[in-house]
Scaffold this active site. Sequence first.
Site, short mmCIF file in Angstrom:
data_model
loop_
_atom_site.label_atom_id
_atom_site.label_comp_id
_atom_site.label_asym_id
_atom_site.label_seq_id
_atom_site.Cartn_x
_atom_site.Cartn_y
_atom_site.Cartn_z
N HIS A 125 67.78 15.42 24.09
CA HIS A 125 68.51 14.82 25.20
C HIS A 125 69.95 14.47 24.84
O HIS A 125 70.60 13.70 25.53
CB HIS A 125 67.76 13.57 25.68
CG HIS A 125 66.32 13.88 25.99
ND1 HIS A 125 65.94 14.49 27.17
CD2 HIS A 125 65.18 13.73 25.26
CE1 HIS A 125 64.62 14.67 27.16
NE2 HIS A 125 64.14 14.22 26.02
N LYS A 140 87.55 6.51 -5.36
CA LYS A 140 87.13 5.26 -6.01
C LYS A 140 88.27 4.72 -6.88
O LYS A 140 88.53 3.51 -6.90
CB LYS A 140 85.90 5.51 -6.89
CG LYS A 140 84.65 5.84 -6.09
CD LYS A 140 83.47 6.04 -7.03
CE LYS A 140 82.28 6.60 -6.28
NZ LYS A 140 81.21 7.05 -7.14
N GLU A 156 76.28 16.29 -1.11
CA GLU A 156 76.89 15.98 -2.41
C GLU A 156 76.55 17.02 -3.46
O GLU A 156 77.30 17.21 -4.41
CB GLU A 156 76.42 14.60 -2.91
CG GLU A 156 77.21 13.45 -2.33
CD GLU A 156 77.04 12.15 -3.12
OE1 GLU A 156 76.02 11.98 -3.81
OE2 GLU A 156 77.94 11.29 -3.03
O1 LIG Z 1 73.46 4.28 -8.08
P1 LIG Z 1 74.94 4.10 -8.14
O2 LIG Z 1 75.50 4.39 -9.49
O3 LIG Z 1 75.33 2.75 -7.65
O4 LIG Z 1 75.58 5.16 -7.17
C1 LIG Z 1 75.36 5.13 -5.80
C2 LIG Z 1 75.99 6.34 -5.12
O5 LIG Z 1 77.39 6.24 -5.18
C3 LIG Z 1 78.23 7.26 -5.65
O6 LIG Z 1 79.43 7.16 -4.98
C4 LIG Z 1 77.72 8.69 -5.57
O7 LIG Z 1 78.55 9.51 -4.80
C5 LIG Z 1 76.30 8.80 -5.08
O8 LIG Z 1 75.79 10.02 -5.51
C6 LIG Z 1 75.48 7.66 -5.62
O9 LIG Z 1 74.13 7.83 -5.23
#
Ligand SMILES: O=P(O)(O)OC[C@H]1O[C@H](O)[C@H](O)[C@@H](O)[C@@H]1O
Length: 440
Positions: free
Chosen positions: A316, A430, A295
């Site tokens: 293995h 998202k 990331e």
């Molecule tokens: O801690 P949060 O805000 O729930 O995020 C949790 C995770 O989800 C996101 O999609 C990011 O890509 C990550 O870098 C992050 O660690």
Amino acid sequence: MTYAQDISRCLEETIGSGGIGRDALDAALEKTGPVLDGLRARHEDGTLPLLRLPGRSDDLETCRQAVETLLRGARDVVVFGTGGSSLGGQALVQLAGWRTPGPAALPGAEERYLHFFDNLDGPSLQAALKRFDLKTTRFIVISKSGNTPETLVQTLAALEALKAAGLEWNLAQHLLAVTEPGDGERNALRRLMTYHDVPVLEHDPKIGGRYSVLSAVGVLPALVAGLDVEALRMGAADVLAPILEGHPPGNVAPAVGAAVNLALAEERDVNAVVMMPYADRLRLFSSWFVQLWAESLGKNGGGSLPVAAAGPVDQHSILQLFLDGPADKLFNIVSWPSAGEGPRVPAELRNDSLVGYLAGRAVGDLTDCQQRATAETLARRGRPVRVIALERLDERSLGALLMHFMLETIIMGGLMGVDPFDQPAVEESKVLTREYLAMM
Ligand SMILES: O=P(O)(O)OC[C@H]1O[C@H](O)[C@H](O)[C@@H](O)[C@@H]1O
């Protein structure tokens, strides 16, 4: 120092044309200079609080108290959170034996079980919530943003289950959350927790998830597993010290590591990086590294593919490809002094024609030799190998290892000209997920 980094088998003079020349390494190392200066400045002005964490202990007492309260009468501890809100904690608690082969209970006097739900899956969540005795189950909910749907859905499901079990009056005993500060206007988890009077610990907004292992995010699970969190931070401080003291890049292990990565990518088209610790207790460290590296650096068409491996088991499975497939990888072997550790094969077997070579040897003798043999075999095939040899396998060296790779990643970002702290590309899916949900 709690570990030694050996890059000799990344060099052309040792492994031939698969390695890099001294000149290329020196040139790459020189480029790390300004990046290290930048880190020093950001430590000074406090704009990168990750760099201040190793020197802090004031926040640990708050975590300790919160865990102590949460654990009263607890048998099962469930951690909700994903990505950087889970992998660091998992890597830490594995040091205490969590998810290593053997009984599932955490070591210690009481019978206690730890569960990380870092993946969202309806049937497994439903089955687990049904099977837990909720009276003795505690939930640690971690989300920096407080708006990650996976974590929110899990938390809402747990709240419903607790209510259905008649435990609504005592939710503060059953849950503990970590999220960014704010009034809950934009942070759904904070609003939910405040509404239910659940205690919330602050997640520093300037410490991104994949860099948060040394904060409450990793410290809470580590305390549940009985780890020495002060030693963890001390190990991290050991690695940071040469940067803060202004040592030349050649004396800064993470800078050397980043320079090797850069030179191998530029000179030898290396586009994958394998993390291969020789310890059950470091397998999830590899998974943590995968997110950190991917990331942080997979941007603008660049970056190298991180691969989580483990030894000796993967000898293995994937070693054939490592040795004889495309010569496009850097291998990181993490070793520890395993010789003499574990059960010993009876010496009386020394004359046995088939197992005599194992007679009198401890299990750790075998893994020690395997680790050395793998590194050497890779090098003889002209594959670049870095060995990180931990002095011991304990909290201090794990803290050092974690800090090493966070710093190496940040320095690498500086060398590649990318921001190692964002992940803009994943946001798109998202948004689309929400659109699909609205259309359902
Ligand atoms: O801690 P949060 O805000 O729930 O995020 C949790 C995770 O989800 C996101 O999609 C990011 O890509 C990550 O870098 C992050 O660690």
